[in-house]
Design a protein around this motif. Sequence first.
Motif, PDB file in Angstrom:
ATOM      1  N   TRP A 111      -8.123   2.625  -2.009  1.00  0.00           N
ATOM      2  CA  TRP A 111      -9.004   1.730  -1.697  1.00  0.00           C
ATOM      3  C   TRP A 111      -9.754   1.243  -2.960  1.00  0.00           C
ATOM      4  O   TRP A 111     -10.381  -0.040  -3.130  1.00  0.00           O
ATOM      5  CB  TRP A 111     -10.274   1.708  -0.547  1.00  0.00           C
ATOM      6  N   GLN A 124     -10.529   1.841   6.735  1.00  0.00           N
ATOM      7  CA  GLN A 124     -10.370   0.667   6.794  1.00  0.00           C
ATOM      8  C   GLN A 124      -9.302   0.450   5.976  1.00  0.00           C
ATOM      9  O   GLN A 124      -8.282  -0.793   6.300  1.00  0.00           O
ATOM     10  CB  GLN A 124     -11.672   0.164   6.035  1.00  0.00           C
ATOM     11  N   TRP A 125      -9.023   1.139   4.943  1.00  0.00           N
ATOM     12  CA  TRP A 125      -7.610   0.943   3.959  1.00  0.00           C
ATOM     13  C   TRP A 125      -6.416   1.029   4.899  1.00  0.00           C
ATOM     14  O   TRP A 125      -5.437   0.285   4.742  1.00  0.00           O
ATOM     15  CB  TRP A 125      -7.706   1.722   2.883  1.00  0.00           C
ATOM     16  N   LYS A 160      -6.237   0.479   8.204  1.00  0.00           N
ATOM     17  CA  LYS A 160      -5.848  -0.577   8.935  1.00  0.00           C
ATOM     18  C   LYS A 160      -5.346  -1.788   8.262  1.00  0.00           C
ATOM     19  O   LYS A 160      -4.362  -2.596   8.710  1.00  0.00           O
ATOM     20  CB  LYS A 160      -7.089  -0.789   9.735  1.00  0.00           C
ATOM     21  N   ASN A 161      -5.960  -1.992   7.128  1.00  0.00           N
ATOM     22  CA  ASN A 161      -5.733  -3.250   6.425  1.00  0.00           C
ATOM     23  C   ASN A 161      -4.285  -3.105   5.763  1.00  0.00           C
ATOM     24  O   ASN A 161      -3.585  -4.338   5.710  1.00  0.00           O
ATOM     25  CB  ASN A 161      -6.538  -3.222   5.024  1.00  0.00           C
ATOM     26  N   HIS A 162      -3.607  -2.040   5.648  1.00  0.00           N
ATOM     27  CA  HIS A 162      -2.411  -1.730   4.982  1.00  0.00           C
ATOM     28  C   HIS A 162      -1.372  -1.387   6.190  1.00  0.00           C
ATOM     29  O   HIS A 162      -0.179  -1.012   5.775  1.00  0.00           O
ATOM     30  CB  HIS A 162      -2.319  -0.876   3.702  1.00  0.00           C
TER      31      HIS A 162
END
Length: 346
Positions: free
Chosen positions: A55, A107-108, A110-112
């Motif tokens: 991230w 979060q990383w 989920k984002n990717h």
Amino acid sequence: MGKNDCIVVGGGIIGMATARELALRGLRVSLFDKGKLGMESSWAAGGILSPMRPWSENPGSFELSHQGKACYAGFISELKQQTGIDPEYYCSGLLMISQDDVGKTLQWAKNHEILFDEEYKNYPVNMRIPAKSIFLAEIAQVRVPRLLKALHASLLDLQVNIFENAELADLDNTQNNTQGILQSVTISGKKHYADNFIITAGAWTEKLLKKNDAQIEIEPVLGQMLCLKFPEQRFEMMVLDGGHYFIPRKDGHILIGSTMEHVGFNKETSETAKNELMAWARELWPDISEAKFIKHWSGLRPATENGKPYIGQLENYDNVYINAGHFRKGILQAPVCARMISEMIC
């Protein structure tokens, strides 16, 4: 020996992969290293095929890591088929346990669209894993000494000329040279000629190019690691806790890493670092005390200020290229960066 199509200076994972890619494209290649191939930062690497903190990675470097991950299985398959040597690449997964990093990891992921598991429990009962941890099942590892052995065998098979204990003295700039075209390099007192030159000297790249006023800034960062061994593998997943980690091997070896030390080109190991790593390991998993101590070693990672490696032409030269500064991601990024440099040349 006649004139080369390409001379590669620096025989770590980046230089070996670059020389191999150029040779696969039909070019005549010579590879030079000031010591033995692969025995500096590359050999010291653990082989986690992922950025440590994705991230916070430079976007350009993250893209290289992403591409490297996508092509790695094919890269290993080709090497294994060509040489018969198994680098032991497999998706063991990685458990992120640092409480400072868990939220960012989630979060990383989920984002990717990265697979993650917040309920993973397949680790030894007495390993002190925090309740709030994230398991990333798709992260793979490779056994780096075996990977380097396979690359060496591949280079020999492709008839790459290998020169060890051969140190670059200078880029030979003479008044007769065409503007922007390098004709030769002096290595161990002898001139070597080529159409193209690729500098892949890791932490030593800035030193090598200092005389040429190159705007290259690469700092050596020392990392110390330990290897211990159990009679058999106790667990499969890698464990990452901030900057420290376990990397278990299938034959019972387990790597414990690593330090981050700004000490110039000093590669000496220290009892202080060994004690620090063992204290972390025992606190997390008391059973590590039962393992047999095997080895303590170090390597100099090539770090850049912005976290992105130098990949491209050297300023003021049309036929000199740089592929260096990959820090802790050289093993992961080597195949894709080798391809990028090769595509610039042919």
